[in-house]
Design a protein around this motif. Structure first.
Motif, PDB file in Angstrom:
ATOM      1  N   PHE A  40      42.739  44.156  21.091  1.00 54.80           N
ATOM      2  CA  PHE A  40      42.935  43.442  22.337  1.00 54.80           C
ATOM      3  C   PHE A  40      42.437  42.028  22.177  1.00 54.80           C
ATOM      4  CE2 PHE A  40      38.588  44.882  22.942  1.00 54.80           C
ATOM      5  CZ  PHE A  40      37.999  43.782  23.498  1.00 54.80           C
ATOM      6  N   GLN A  41      42.821  41.215  23.094  1.00 55.93           N
ATOM      7  CA  GLN A  41      42.416  39.824  23.018  1.00 55.93           C
ATOM      8  C   GLN A  41      41.593  39.457  24.225  1.00 55.93           C
ATOM      9  OE1 GLN A  41      45.326  36.948  22.132  1.00 55.93           O
ATOM     10  NE2 GLN A  41      46.422  38.266  20.737  1.00 55.93           N
ATOM     11  N   ILE A  42      40.561  38.717  23.929  1.00 56.38           N
ATOM     12  CA  ILE A  42      39.808  38.108  25.024  1.00 56.38           C
ATOM     13  C   ILE A  42      40.071  36.626  24.932  1.00 56.38           C
ATOM     14  CG2 ILE A  42      37.507  37.436  25.718  1.00 56.38           C
ATOM     15  CD1 ILE A  42      36.609  40.155  25.596  1.00 56.38           C
ATOM     16  N   PHE A  43      40.425  36.050  26.021  1.00 57.02           N
ATOM     17  CA  PHE A  43      40.731  34.639  26.032  1.00 57.02           C
ATOM     18  C   PHE A  43      39.526  33.906  26.585  1.00 57.02           C
ATOM     19  CE2 PHE A  43      44.695  36.886  26.173  1.00 57.02           C
ATOM     20  CZ  PHE A  43      45.399  36.257  25.178  1.00 57.02           C
ATOM     21  N   SER A  44      38.952  33.092  25.749  1.00 58.03           N
ATOM     22  CA  SER A  44      37.737  32.410  26.161  1.00 58.03           C
ATOM     23  C   SER A  44      38.078  31.019  26.652  1.00 58.03           C
ATOM     24  CB  SER A  44      36.768  32.323  24.997  1.00 58.03           C
ATOM     25  OG  SER A  44      35.702  31.494  25.345  1.00 58.03           O
ATOM     26  N   SER A  45      37.298  30.565  27.608  1.00 57.49           N
ATOM     27  CA  SER A  45      37.628  29.286  28.212  1.00 57.49           C
ATOM     28  C   SER A  45      36.730  28.169  27.711  1.00 57.49           C
ATOM     29  CB  SER A  45      37.462  29.411  29.713  1.00 57.49           C
ATOM     30  OG  SER A  45      36.176  29.915  29.969  1.00 57.49           O
ATOM     31  N   ASN A  46      35.730  28.491  26.904  1.00 60.12           N
ATOM     32  CA  ASN A  46      34.762  27.450  26.601  1.00 60.12           C
ATOM     33  C   ASN A  46      34.624  27.137  25.116  1.00 60.12           C
ATOM     34  OD1 ASN A  46      33.594  29.822  26.006  1.00 60.12           O
ATOM     35  ND2 ASN A  46      31.951  29.679  27.500  1.00 60.12           N
ATOM     36  N   THR A  47      35.611  27.518  24.332  1.00 54.22           N
ATOM     37  CA  THR A  47      35.601  27.076  22.942  1.00 54.22           C
ATOM     38  C   THR A  47      36.985  26.515  22.664  1.00 54.22           C
ATOM     39  OG1 THR A  47      36.298  29.247  22.225  1.00 54.22           O
ATOM     40  CG2 THR A  47      33.937  28.793  22.121  1.00 54.22           C
ATOM     41  N   ILE A 171      42.968  40.425  29.119  1.00 55.62           N
ATOM     42  CA  ILE A 171      41.662  40.304  29.769  1.00 55.62           C
ATOM     43  C   ILE A 171      41.256  38.847  29.704  1.00 55.62           C
ATOM     44  CG2 ILE A 171      39.199  40.841  29.536  1.00 55.62           C
ATOM     45  CD1 ILE A 171      39.941  43.615  28.709  1.00 55.62           C
ATOM     46  N   LEU A 172      41.141  38.220  30.832  1.00 55.15           N
ATOM     47  CA  LEU A 172      40.665  36.837  30.862  1.00 55.15           C
ATOM     48  C   LEU A 172      39.247  36.817  31.397  1.00 55.15           C
ATOM     49  CD1 LEU A 172      43.536  34.683  32.411  1.00 55.15           C
ATOM     50  CD2 LEU A 172      43.054  35.117  30.024  1.00 55.15           C
ATOM     51  N   PRO A 173      38.321  36.219  30.655  1.00 55.71           N
ATOM     52  CA  PRO A 173      36.978  36.081  31.206  1.00 55.71           C
ATOM     53  C   PRO A 173      37.006  35.155  32.411  1.00 55.71           C
ATOM     54  CG  PRO A 173      37.080  35.150  28.998  1.00 55.71           C
ATOM     55  CD  PRO A 173      38.464  35.562  29.365  1.00 55.71           C
ATOM     56  N   PRO A 174      36.061  35.300  33.278  1.00 54.92           N
ATOM     57  CA  PRO A 174      36.125  34.567  34.545  1.00 54.92           C
ATOM     58  C   PRO A 174      35.987  33.063  34.380  1.00 54.92           C
ATOM     59  CG  PRO A 174      34.415  36.230  34.550  1.00 54.92           C
ATOM     60  CD  PRO A 174      34.884  36.107  33.156  1.00 54.92           C
ATOM     61  N   CYS A 186      34.799  30.593  44.071  1.00 50.21           N
ATOM     62  CA  CYS A 186      35.086  31.934  43.561  1.00 50.21           C
ATOM     63  C   CYS A 186      35.345  31.891  42.061  1.00 50.21           C
ATOM     64  CB  CYS A 186      36.284  32.550  44.283  1.00 50.21           C
ATOM     65  SG  CYS A 186      37.852  31.782  43.892  1.00 50.21           S
ATOM     66  N   TYR A 187      35.165  33.028  41.430  1.00 54.08           N
ATOM     67  CA  TYR A 187      35.450  33.203  40.009  1.00 54.08           C
ATOM     68  C   TYR A 187      36.703  34.042  39.872  1.00 54.08           C
ATOM     69  CZ  TYR A 187      30.824  31.477  38.906  1.00 54.08           C
ATOM     70  OH  TYR A 187      29.717  30.680  38.774  1.00 54.08           O
ATOM     71  N   ARG A 188      37.637  33.543  39.048  1.00 53.05           N
ATOM     72  CA  ARG A 188      38.884  34.282  38.849  1.00 53.05           C
ATOM     73  C   ARG A 188      38.896  34.909  37.464  1.00 53.05           C
ATOM     74  NH1 ARG A 188      43.500  29.993  40.028  1.00 53.05           N
ATOM     75  NH2 ARG A 188      42.226  28.902  38.525  1.00 53.05           N
ATOM     76  N   THR A 189      39.386  36.125  37.406  1.00 55.54           N
ATOM     77  CA  THR A 189      39.514  36.786  36.119  1.00 55.54           C
ATOM     78  C   THR A 189      40.777  37.638  36.171  1.00 55.54           C
ATOM     79  OG1 THR A 189      38.364  38.228  34.547  1.00 55.54           O
ATOM     80  CG2 THR A 189      38.010  38.694  36.835  1.00 55.54           C
TER      81      THR A 189
END
Ligand code: ZN
Length: 247
Positions: A40-47, A171-174, A186-189
Motif C-alpha cells: 500500500f502507499q502512504i502519501f506524505s505531505s511534508n517531504t 491512505i492520505l495522512p491528514p 479541520c484536518y482532512r484525510t
C-alpha cells in the motif's frame, strides 16, 4: 522473532509501568484492501520525495493492554459497520444517510483516530498538531468513554471512490485545511474510500450546520463525492502515480 517488551506510561489512561502494545496509528482495517494487493502507499505531505511503499501499517507503543482493548472495540464496531455489513443508506440527493449507527461507538472511534494521529511521533503524521488543550481534552473524553456532543471533535465524511474505485485503497495522512471550513479548522484525510474531515476547535457549539455530523439518534450522513474532494485526492496522488509509472 523475539518480541521486546516495552514498559512505560500508557498515553491514554496515564498508568505508569504498563507493557505498551504496539498499536496501529490508523486502524488496521483501512489497510486491508491494500494488503490484499500486496502493498500500500502512504502519501506524505511534508517531504519532497513523498512516495513510499510500505508493507504494513505504521505502529507505535502507545497504549496499555486494557486501553488497546477499549479502542479495539470501537474499531471493531466501525469496521463491521462500514466494511462487513455495508449498510443500506437512504439517498437524500447530496448525501447518503445511514440510520441505526451506535452514536457512542462511532463517535469515540472518530475521536480516537484524530487523537492517535495527533500524539504519534511518526513523521508521516507530523502535520497534525492538536495543541496541548485539545490533546488533553480528547484524552480525558476517550479515557472515560465520553463521546461528548455531536459537534465536539466532530467529523464530516464524504465518499470519494465512486468514479475512481482505486481511491478506495488510498491512505492520505491528514493535512490541515488551508481554508477553514465554515470558519473552523479541520484536518482532512482519506481512508477507506472516504474523505474524513476532523474538526478540532473550541467553538464548535456555534457550528452553523451541525446536521452534517453523526447525530445522537444514530444517523450518519456521508456526503456524495464532490469535485472538490476528487480534486483534493487527485492533487495528492497524481505526482506519485506519475513517478511510479515512469520509474
Ligand atoms: Zn491505558
Amino acid at each position: 522473532m523475539a518480541k521486546k517488551k516495552i514498559i512505560g506510561t500508557c498515553k491514554l489512561c496515564l498508568k505508569p509501568g504498563q507493557e505498551l502494545q504496539n498499536s496501529h496509528i490508523i486502524s488496521e482495517f483501512f489497510y486491508k484492501p491494500i494488503y490484499e494487493n500486496g502493498r500500500f502507499q502512504i502519501f506524505s505531505s511534508n517531504t519532497t520525495n513523498s512516495s513510499r511503499i510500505e508493507q504494513k501499517g505504521l505502529r507505535e507503543h502507545l497504549l496499555c493492554w486494557s486501553c488497546e482493548q477499549k479502542l479495539g472495540n470501537w474499531e471493531k464496531y466501525v469496521k463491521e459497520l462500514l466494511f462487513d455489513r455495508a449498510p443500506q443508506g437512504i439517498d437524500h440527493g447530496d448525501r447518503m444517510e445511514y440510520p441505526g449507527v451506535e452514536y457512542s461507538q462511532f463517535k469515540l472511534f472518530q475521536m480516537s483516530l484524530i487523537w492517535r494521529l495527533g500524539i504519534t511521533k511518526h513523521d508521516r503524521f507530523s502535520n497534525v498538531d492538536l495543541g496541548r488543550k485539545h490533546e488533553d481534552r480528547l484524552r480525558e473524553m476517550l479515557d472515560r468513554s465520553d463521546p461528548g456532543e455531536p459537534y465536539e471533535y466532530a467529523c464530516f465524511t464524504e465518499h470519494v471512490a465512486y468514479s475512481i474505485p482505486e481511491y478506495g485503497s488510498v491512505i492520505l495522512p491528514p493535512t490541515k485545511g488551508a481554508k477553514k471550513f465554515q470558519g473552523h479548522p479541520c484536518y482532512r484525510t482519506v481512508l477507506g474510500g472516504m474523505v474524513w474531515c476532523f474538526f478540532v476547535s473550541s467553538h464548535m457549539a456555534q457550528f452553523p450546520k451541525p446536521e452534517i455530523f453523526l447525530s445522537k439518534s444514530g444517523v450518519l450522513p456521508v456526503w456524495k463525492e464532490s469535485p472538490s474532494a476528487r480534486k483534493f485526492v487527485r492533487e495528492w496522488t497524481a505526482p506519485i502515480i506519475a513517478e511510479h509509472t515512469t520509474a
